[in-house]
Write an enzyme that holds these catalytic residues in place. Structure first.
Site, PDB file in Angstrom:
ATOM      1  N   THR A  89       7.649  -3.114   6.816  1.00 20.77           N
ATOM      2  CA  THR A  89       6.805  -2.540   5.754  1.00 20.77           C
ATOM      3  C   THR A  89       7.720  -2.034   4.634  1.00 20.77           C
ATOM      4  O   THR A  89       8.943  -1.982   4.807  1.00 20.77           O
ATOM      5  CB  THR A  89       5.919  -1.398   6.311  1.00 20.77           C
ATOM      6  N   LYS A 118      14.797   0.205   5.434  1.00 20.42           N
ATOM      7  CA  LYS A 118      15.875   1.212   5.360  1.00 20.42           C
ATOM      8  C   LYS A 118      15.369   2.655   5.490  1.00 20.42           C
ATOM      9  O   LYS A 118      16.057   3.509   6.037  1.00 20.42           O
ATOM     10  CB  LYS A 118      16.595   1.100   4.003  1.00 20.42           C
ATOM     11  N   GLU A 142      19.808  -4.951  11.740  1.00 21.00           N
ATOM     12  CA  GLU A 142      20.794  -5.740  10.988  1.00 21.00           C
ATOM     13  C   GLU A 142      20.327  -6.061   9.567  1.00 21.00           C
ATOM     14  O   GLU A 142      21.132  -6.101   8.631  1.00 21.00           O
ATOM     15  CB  GLU A 142      21.090  -7.038  11.751  1.00 21.00           C
ATOM     16  N   VAL A 145      20.973  -3.686   5.901  1.00 18.01           N
ATOM     17  CA  VAL A 145      22.152  -3.603   5.030  1.00 18.01           C
ATOM     18  C   VAL A 145      22.720  -4.992   4.806  1.00 18.01           C
ATOM     19  O   VAL A 145      22.992  -5.726   5.758  1.00 18.01           O
ATOM     20  CB  VAL A 145      23.246  -2.689   5.655  1.00 18.01           C
ATOM     21  N   GLY A 147      21.541  -7.809   3.816  1.00 18.31           N
ATOM     22  CA  GLY A 147      20.739  -8.991   4.149  1.00 18.31           C
ATOM     23  C   GLY A 147      21.230  -9.782   5.341  1.00 18.31           C
ATOM     24  O   GLY A 147      21.196  -9.313   6.482  1.00 18.31           O
ATOM     25  N   GLU A 203      13.498  -4.871 -10.500  1.00 16.48           N
ATOM     26  CA  GLU A 203      12.120  -4.355 -10.603  1.00 16.48           C
ATOM     27  C   GLU A 203      11.850  -3.909 -12.041  1.00 16.48           C
ATOM     28  O   GLU A 203      12.784  -3.644 -12.799  1.00 16.48           O
ATOM     29  CB  GLU A 203      11.971  -3.115  -9.702  1.00 16.48           C
ATOM     30  N   ASP A 214      19.699   2.489  -3.872  1.00 16.71           N
ATOM     31  CA  ASP A 214      19.639   1.500  -2.790  1.00 16.71           C
ATOM     32  C   ASP A 214      21.015   1.391  -2.095  1.00 16.71           C
ATOM     33  O   ASP A 214      21.098   1.406  -0.858  1.00 16.71           O
ATOM     34  CB  ASP A 214      19.210   0.140  -3.369  1.00 16.71           C
ATOM     35  N   LYS A 218      22.319   2.347   1.927  1.00 15.27           N
ATOM     36  CA  LYS A 218      23.102   1.488   2.813  1.00 15.27           C
ATOM     37  C   LYS A 218      24.384   2.185   3.263  1.00 15.27           C
ATOM     38  O   LYS A 218      24.818   2.023   4.410  1.00 15.27           O
ATOM     39  CB  LYS A 218      23.385   0.161   2.114  1.00 15.27           C
ATOM     40  N   GLY A 309      16.622 -11.497   0.123  1.00 18.27           N
ATOM     41  CA  GLY A 309      15.967 -12.801   0.053  1.00 18.27           C
ATOM     42  C   GLY A 309      15.659 -13.313   1.441  1.00 18.27           C
ATOM     43  O   GLY A 309      15.897 -12.623   2.444  1.00 18.27           O
TER      44      GLY A 309
HETATM   45  N1  LIG Z   1      12.721  -8.848   0.552  1.00 15.70           N
HETATM   46  C1  LIG Z   1      13.993  -8.808   0.901  1.00 15.70           C
HETATM   47  O1  LIG Z   1      14.806  -9.635   0.493  1.00 15.70           O
HETATM   48  C2  LIG Z   1      14.491  -7.701   1.795  1.00 15.70           C
HETATM   49  C3  LIG Z   1      15.817  -7.744   2.272  1.00 15.70           C
HETATM   50  C4  LIG Z   1      16.263  -6.744   3.153  1.00 15.70           C
HETATM   51  C5  LIG Z   1      15.398  -5.722   3.516  1.00 15.70           C
HETATM   52  N2  LIG Z   1      14.117  -5.688   3.000  1.00 15.70           N
HETATM   53  C6  LIG Z   1      13.214  -4.628   3.448  1.00 15.70           C
HETATM   54  O2  LIG Z   1      12.316  -5.183   4.400  1.00 15.70           O
HETATM   55  C7  LIG Z   1      11.030  -4.595   4.266  1.00 15.70           C
HETATM   56  C8  LIG Z   1       9.996  -5.681   3.970  1.00 15.70           C
HETATM   57  O3  LIG Z   1      10.365  -6.317   2.755  1.00 15.70           O
HETATM   58  P1  LIG Z   1       9.388  -7.376   2.046  1.00 15.70           P
HETATM   59  O4  LIG Z   1      10.132  -7.902   0.890  1.00 15.70           O
HETATM   60  O5  LIG Z   1       8.813  -8.282   3.066  1.00 15.70           O
HETATM   61  O6  LIG Z   1       8.231  -6.382   1.520  1.00 15.70           O
HETATM   62  P2  LIG Z   1       6.776  -6.803   1.014  1.00 15.70           P
HETATM   63  O7  LIG Z   1       6.734  -8.205   0.576  1.00 15.70           O
HETATM   64  O8  LIG Z   1       6.375  -5.723   0.048  1.00 15.70           O
HETATM   65  O9  LIG Z   1       5.866  -6.684   2.331  1.00 15.70           O
HETATM   66  C9  LIG Z   1       5.530  -5.462   2.897  1.00 15.70           C
HETATM   67  C10 LIG Z   1       4.417  -5.695   3.889  1.00 15.70           C
HETATM   68  O10 LIG Z   1       4.132  -4.435   4.510  1.00 15.70           O
HETATM   69  C11 LIG Z   1       2.709  -4.312   4.578  1.00 15.70           C
HETATM   70  N3  LIG Z   1       2.332  -2.897   4.699  1.00 15.70           N
HETATM   71  C12 LIG Z   1       2.342  -1.918   3.784  1.00 15.70           C
HETATM   72  N4  LIG Z   1       1.874  -0.783   4.322  1.00 15.70           N
HETATM   73  C13 LIG Z   1       1.546  -1.076   5.613  1.00 15.70           C
HETATM   74  C14 LIG Z   1       1.010  -0.320   6.689  1.00 15.70           C
HETATM   75  N5  LIG Z   1       0.682   0.974   6.557  1.00 15.70           N
HETATM   76  N6  LIG Z   1       0.791  -0.949   7.880  1.00 15.70           N
HETATM   77  C15 LIG Z   1       1.085  -2.255   8.038  1.00 15.70           C
HETATM   78  N7  LIG Z   1       1.606  -3.022   7.052  1.00 15.70           N
HETATM   79  C16 LIG Z   1       1.848  -2.421   5.855  1.00 15.70           C
HETATM   80  C17 LIG Z   1       2.218  -4.929   3.296  1.00 15.70           C
HETATM   81  O11 LIG Z   1       0.827  -5.190   3.434  1.00 15.70           O
HETATM   82  P3  LIG Z   1      -0.032  -5.986   2.312  1.00 15.70           P
HETATM   83  O12 LIG Z   1       0.416  -7.433   2.464  1.00 15.70           O
HETATM   84  O13 LIG Z   1      -1.425  -5.766   2.768  1.00 15.70           O
HETATM   85  O14 LIG Z   1       0.331  -5.372   1.017  1.00 15.70           O
HETATM   86  C18 LIG Z   1       3.099  -6.174   3.262  1.00 15.70           C
HETATM   87  O15 LIG Z   1       2.524  -7.181   4.061  1.00 15.70           O
HETATM   88  C19 LIG Z   1      11.150  -3.559   3.162  1.00 15.70           C
HETATM   89  O16 LIG Z   1      11.393  -2.308   3.760  1.00 15.70           O
HETATM   90  C20 LIG Z   1      12.358  -4.020   2.362  1.00 15.70           C
HETATM   91  O17 LIG Z   1      13.035  -2.960   1.719  1.00 15.70           O
HETATM   92  C21 LIG Z   1      13.641  -6.669   2.178  1.00 15.70           C
END
Ligand SMILES: NC(=O)c1ccc[n+]([C@@H]2O[C@H](COP(=O)([O-])OP(=O)(O)OC[C@H]3O[C@@H](n4cnc5c(N)ncnc54)[C@H](OP(=O)(O)O)[C@@H]3O)[C@@H](O)[C@H]2O)c1
Length: 332
Positions: A89, A118, A142, A145, A147, A203, A214, A218, A309
């Site tokens: 999430t 995180k 893993e 931090v 990716g 963003e 961010d 990490k 990513g």
């Molecule tokens: N994207 C990356 O490249 C990346 C890399 C490393 C780490 N991260 C971390 O990994 C996590 C996920 O990243 P992401 O990019 O996949 O984020 P995302 O696209 O924003 O997806 C987040 C998901 O969490 C769901 N969510 C929000 N509140 C919730 C709740 N209360 N209960 C259940 N589900 C809930 C959202 O639901 P809805 O679909 O209904 O909105 C969405 O499906 C984040 O913490 C991010 O910082 C991301």
């Protein structure tokens, strides 16, 4: 092992695709491996005999799938319907929610947790690790931090006899992209930031990245996980990259240096723009991340890779496989 994915956004969906691609590998390790639940903010779907992964890949709108329940992911975890969750999430470093509650609840019920989120680790690393230990389950992180770079696995598995003296590196891809564009294209911070925003790399509100927040998160996770510290985000001295001018980059370039946003973990905890020689292994460009490790025995090494990513799925899947293998070892 019954797995549930909590958070079905960018990473959750890419993880499910990777699980489907690797399903025979996963079933060779654990013949009973099933994905039984998927949750997002609207509710969850669950099938004790395993969800239809192919259908979920075609249509990720959970409300369209039979058996959709407009209930919180907390209920899915509470009802003991799975053995392992992937918590993906959104990161929230104010109170860690909703991930912190999901992770606390799962661990307190002896459910293994793999997370890329995180927030909970930045706020409650020691508490969560103790909870995992007390309940005899794993908490692996893993993907939080750098990716796809396997920094925690590498240090924990391959440097078990080494003492880590220092870790430092480029821990944020967005700022690395901006600084790389400033270096190569000789453009201002403002133009490079705008370009990053247009490409979806930064963003609309870029402060989390450009002010070094961010990267500081990490630094906290690395310090707590790999250097036995118990630190919080306020313990990190932090300077972002808003003050980096084209003049500063040009001057550095003339002397064969560039400027990178570096997170450092030794006696200090710091995130700040630093001069890096252009022939140093840390000097990587674009959205790449790099981590330099100094230890007493191996001395120095640098890991370079994708810091975010869909490549992050590699780290999450490896954590899942680690849990499957360790659990099997423990029960055989
Ligand atoms: N994207 C990356 O490249 C990346 C890399 C490393 C780490 N991260 C971390 O990994 C996590 C996920 O990243 P992401 O990019 O996949 O984020 P995302 O696209 O924003 O997806 C987040 C998901 O969490 C769901 N969510 C929000 N509140 C919730 C709740 N209360 N209960 C259940 N589900 C809930 C959202 O639901 P809805 O679909 O209904 O909105 C969405 O499906 C984040 O913490 C991010 O910082 C991301």
């Amino acid at each position: 092992m019954r797995l549930a994915i909590i958070g079905f956004g960018f990473l959750g969906r890419n993880l499910l695709k990777a699980i489907w691609e690797k399903i025979s590998l996963l079933r060779r390790i654990d013949k009973d491996f099933l994905v039984v639940g998927v949750a997002n903010s609207k509710g969850y779907i669950y099938d004790r005999n395993g969800l239809n992964i192919e259908q979920l890949i075609i249509s990720s709108d959970l409300t369209k799938h039979s058996g959709f329940r407009a209930k919180s992911a907390i209920d899915l975890i509470k009802e003991n319907l799975c053995d392992i969750i992937v918590e993906a999430t959104p990161t929230n470093i104010r109170d860690g929610e909703p991930g912190l509650t999901h992770i606390r609840l799962a661990l307190s019920k002896g459910i293994h947790v793999v997370t890329s989120n995180k927030g909970p680790l930045v706020l409650a690393f020691r508490e969560l690790m103790s909870l995992a230990e007390k309940n005899d389950c794993f908490l692996l992180y893993e993907g939080t931090v750098a990716g796809a770079i396997p920094i925690f696995s590498l240090v924990k598995e391959c440097l078990q006899g080494d003492r880590i003296i220092r870790l430092f590196g480029i821990l944020n891809g967005t700022t690395n992209y901006i600084l790389s564009r400033m270096f190569f294209e000789e453009i201002s911070f403002e133009i490079a930031l705008k370009e990053a925003q247009e490409k979806g790399i930064a963003e609309r509100d870029p402060s989390y990245d450009v002010d070094g927040i961010d990267a500081a998160c990490k630094v906290v996770i690395l310090a707590n996980a790999l250097m036995g510290r118990d630190v919080k985000i306020n313990d990190v001295e932090r300077t972002g990259i808003r003050g980096i001018t084209q003049e500063a980059i040009s001057l550095a370039k003339k002397a064969n240096y560039t400027i990178k946003l570096i997170g450092t973990i030794d006696k200090r905890l710091e995130v700040s723009p630093r001069l890096v020689p252009i022939n140093h292994p840390l000097c990587v460009h674009g959205t790449l991340n790099a981590i330099h490790i100094e230890t007493d025995l191996a001395r120095e090494m640098t890991l370079v890779g994708y810091g975010a990513g869909k490549e992050t799925v590699s780290a999450i899947l490896n954590d899942i496989i680690t849990v499957l293998k360790k659990r099997l070892q423990a029960t055989s």
